[in-house]
Write an enzyme that holds these catalytic residues in place. Structure first.
Site, short mmCIF file in Angstrom:
data_model
loop_
_atom_site.label_atom_id
_atom_site.label_comp_id
_atom_site.label_asym_id
_atom_site.label_seq_id
_atom_site.Cartn_x
_atom_site.Cartn_y
_atom_site.Cartn_z
N LYS A 1 42.99 42.56 40.37
CA LYS A 1 41.34 42.57 40.74
C LYS A 1 40.72 42.04 39.37
O LYS A 1 39.90 41.25 39.56
CB LYS A 1 40.95 43.87 41.20
CG LYS A 1 41.84 44.50 42.23
CD LYS A 1 41.31 45.98 42.34
CE LYS A 1 41.46 47.08 41.20
NZ LYS A 1 42.95 47.60 41.05
N ARG B 1 36.14 53.62 45.63
CA ARG B 1 37.47 54.12 45.68
C ARG B 1 37.71 55.33 46.55
O ARG B 1 38.95 55.84 46.75
CB ARG B 1 38.09 54.59 44.13
CG ARG B 1 38.47 53.50 43.39
CD ARG B 1 38.90 54.11 42.02
NE ARG B 1 39.95 53.66 41.43
CZ ARG B 1 40.03 52.64 40.73
NH1 ARG B 1 38.94 51.88 40.19
NH2 ARG B 1 41.33 52.33 39.98
N ARG C 1 48.09 57.29 39.18
CA ARG C 1 47.02 56.34 39.83
C ARG C 1 47.41 55.82 41.22
O ARG C 1 46.53 55.57 42.01
CB ARG C 1 46.64 55.22 38.84
CG ARG C 1 45.90 55.55 37.44
CD ARG C 1 46.23 54.76 36.48
NE ARG C 1 45.86 53.35 36.55
CZ ARG C 1 46.30 52.46 35.55
NH1 ARG C 1 47.36 52.52 34.68
NH2 ARG C 1 45.90 51.03 36.03
N ARG D 1 45.94 49.58 27.16
CA ARG D 1 45.32 50.66 27.79
C ARG D 1 46.08 52.07 27.63
O ARG D 1 47.41 52.11 27.99
CB ARG D 1 44.79 50.32 29.14
CG ARG D 1 43.52 49.75 29.42
CD ARG D 1 43.09 49.15 30.79
NE ARG D 1 43.49 50.15 31.81
CZ ARG D 1 43.00 49.93 33.08
NH1 ARG D 1 42.67 48.76 33.53
NH2 ARG D 1 43.35 50.73 34.10
N ARG E 1 50.85 44.63 30.78
CA ARG E 1 49.38 43.98 30.48
C ARG E 1 48.99 44.28 28.98
O ARG E 1 49.38 45.45 28.51
CB ARG E 1 48.33 44.65 31.37
CG ARG E 1 47.12 44.37 31.19
CD ARG E 1 46.19 44.74 32.02
NE ARG E 1 46.25 46.32 32.54
CZ ARG E 1 45.59 46.86 33.50
NH1 ARG E 1 44.77 46.10 34.41
NH2 ARG E 1 45.89 48.09 33.81
P1 AP5 Z 1 44.82 43.13 36.62
O1 AP5 Z 1 43.97 41.95 37.02
O2 AP5 Z 1 44.34 43.69 34.96
O3 AP5 Z 1 44.79 44.25 37.53
P2 AP5 Z 1 43.96 45.17 38.12
O4 AP5 Z 1 43.76 45.21 39.72
O5 AP5 Z 1 42.69 44.83 37.69
O6 AP5 Z 1 44.28 46.44 37.70
P3 AP5 Z 1 43.60 47.74 37.03
O7 AP5 Z 1 44.90 48.63 36.44
O8 AP5 Z 1 42.91 47.31 35.91
O9 AP5 Z 1 43.28 48.44 38.04
P4 AP5 Z 1 42.86 49.96 38.17
O10 AP5 Z 1 42.16 49.88 39.58
O11 AP5 Z 1 44.07 50.95 38.11
O12 AP5 Z 1 42.03 50.37 36.89
P5 AP5 Z 1 40.43 50.46 36.73
O13 AP5 Z 1 40.20 50.12 35.42
O14 AP5 Z 1 39.60 49.87 37.79
O15 AP5 Z 1 46.31 42.75 36.31
C1 AP5 Z 1 47.45 43.51 35.86
C2 AP5 Z 1 48.47 42.66 35.12
O16 AP5 Z 1 48.98 41.86 36.12
C3 AP5 Z 1 48.01 41.63 33.86
O17 AP5 Z 1 48.63 41.70 33.14
C4 AP5 Z 1 47.71 40.22 34.89
O18 AP5 Z 1 47.89 39.32 33.74
C5 AP5 Z 1 48.96 40.40 35.74
N1 AP5 Z 1 48.64 39.59 36.80
C6 AP5 Z 1 47.56 39.63 37.84
N2 AP5 Z 1 47.61 38.87 38.88
C7 AP5 Z 1 48.93 38.34 38.65
C8 AP5 Z 1 49.80 37.45 39.61
N3 AP5 Z 1 49.13 37.08 40.85
N4 AP5 Z 1 50.98 37.34 39.31
C9 AP5 Z 1 51.67 37.68 38.20
N5 AP5 Z 1 51.02 38.72 37.39
C10 AP5 Z 1 49.31 38.72 37.62
O19 AP5 Z 1 40.33 52.08 36.36
C11 AP5 Z 1 40.78 52.90 35.61
C12 AP5 Z 1 40.71 54.41 35.77
O20 AP5 Z 1 39.25 54.47 35.95
C13 AP5 Z 1 41.26 55.00 37.05
O21 AP5 Z 1 42.41 55.23 37.14
C14 AP5 Z 1 40.08 56.23 37.25
O22 AP5 Z 1 40.48 57.18 36.44
C15 AP5 Z 1 38.81 55.65 36.55
N6 AP5 Z 1 37.96 54.91 37.68
C16 AP5 Z 1 37.63 53.43 37.63
N7 AP5 Z 1 36.69 53.18 39.03
C17 AP5 Z 1 36.72 54.62 39.74
C18 AP5 Z 1 36.05 54.88 40.76
N8 AP5 Z 1 35.33 53.83 41.56
N9 AP5 Z 1 35.93 56.08 41.16
C19 AP5 Z 1 36.84 57.00 40.15
N10 AP5 Z 1 37.35 56.90 39.20
C20 AP5 Z 1 37.30 55.50 38.76
#
Ligand code: AP5
Length: 221
Positions: free
Chosen positions: A14, A88, A172, A161, A127
């Site tokens: 994402k 979410r 998660r 992270r 990552r």
């Molecule tokens: P990346 O693009 O970083 O993936 P992502 O989907 O953004 O993953 P996240 O881990 O950031 O998502 P998340 O939803 O767990 O975290 P968030 O920060 O929102 O890609 C991942 C890796 O794969 C990278 O190394 C990239 O290079 C590689 N890659 C990408 N695309 C690829 C492809 N096509 N092929 C090969 N490699 C590829 O949330 C973190 C925490 O915050 C949550 O756990 C929660 O505690 C809290 N939180 C955030 N939002 C909320 C909410 N709305 N409600 C409640 N709690 C929340």
């Protein structure tokens, strides 16, 4: 103006795709994960609580994240918002619908990025990101050209992270399946859902997302 949600499990890609859409289309990325990571460095009581919840892999309360999004919706919208990691929960989805309606905006597409669970462990544990410009890298699939130096801004502040480990990832994923995946049915029923193959190479996922945007924009007329 085009407003979209990128929906998918941790590591689906994402953030990677959102950054590209910001660069190429001038959209504004609203990542609740990034906002919460900022809040945790503030040193406030709220920031400390948020840090504990995130490190465990649990979800932060709806009230906090809805408040964060509400604040940002009042700011610059560029050529549209990309909601990354929000909503979410069903409560967050309802709140977003109400907030958009109140500000005279609509949702154009919800893009589900579908990825197998096995691929996610590899994605998450490999990552790292640039602490200065936020560029996202991967040890195997997207390393920096020069070791230890960001390709985009030249910074050497490359970070991993605290929640990017197998134990947090398991939690998660559990949160994703219990609380977030029901949103797929919710947006399907609203007629907003599109699905792309998140396992494809980054450029192919980008092309699929561009195709969805074209379709959504054409549908709007
Ligand atoms: P990346 O693009 O970083 O993936 P992502 O989907 O953004 O993953 P996240 O881990 O950031 O998502 P998340 O939803 O767990 O975290 P968030 O920060 O929102 O890609 C991942 C890796 O794969 C990278 O190394 C990239 O290079 C590689 N890659 C990408 N695309 C690829 C492809 N096509 N092929 C090969 N490699 C590829 O949330 C973190 C925490 O915050 C949550 O756990 C929660 O505690 C809290 N939180 C955030 N939002 C909320 C909410 N709305 N409600 C409640 N709690 C929340």
């Amino acid at each position: 103006m085009t407003n979209i949600i990128l929906l998918g499990p941790p590591g689906a890609g994402k953030g990677t795709q959102a950054r590209r859409l910001v660069e190429e289309r001038g959209m504004v990325q609203l990542s609740t994960g990034d906002m919460l990571r900022e809040a945790r460095t503030s040193g406030t009581e709220m920031g400390k609580k948020v840090a504990e919840v995130m490190d465990r892999g649990d979800l932060v309360t709806d009230e906090i994240v809805i408040g964060l999004i509400e604040e940002r919706l009042a700011g610059n919208h560029g050529s549209g918002f990309i909601f990354d990691g929000f909503p979410r929960t069903l409560a967050q989805a309802d709140a977003l619908g109400a907030l958009l309606g109140r500000t005279g905006r609509q949702l154009d597409a919800v893009i589900e990025m579908r990825v197998d669970d096995e691929a996610l462990v590899d994605r998450i544990t490999g990552r790292f990101t640039c602490g200065q410009c936020g560029e996202v890298y991967h040890d195997k699939t997207k390393p920096t050209a020069k070791e230890g130096v960001c390709d985009v801004c030249g910074s050497t502040d490359l970070r991993r992270r605290a929640d990017d480990n197998e134990e947090s990832l398991r939690q998660r994923l559990m949160e994703y399946y219990k609380k977030t995946s029901p949103l797929i049915g919710y947006y399907y029923a609203l007629g907003d859902l599109f699905t792309v193959d998140g396992l494809a190479p980054i450029e192919d996922v980008a092309a699929a997302i561009d195709g969805v945007l074209k379709q959504a924009e054409a549908g709007r007329g």
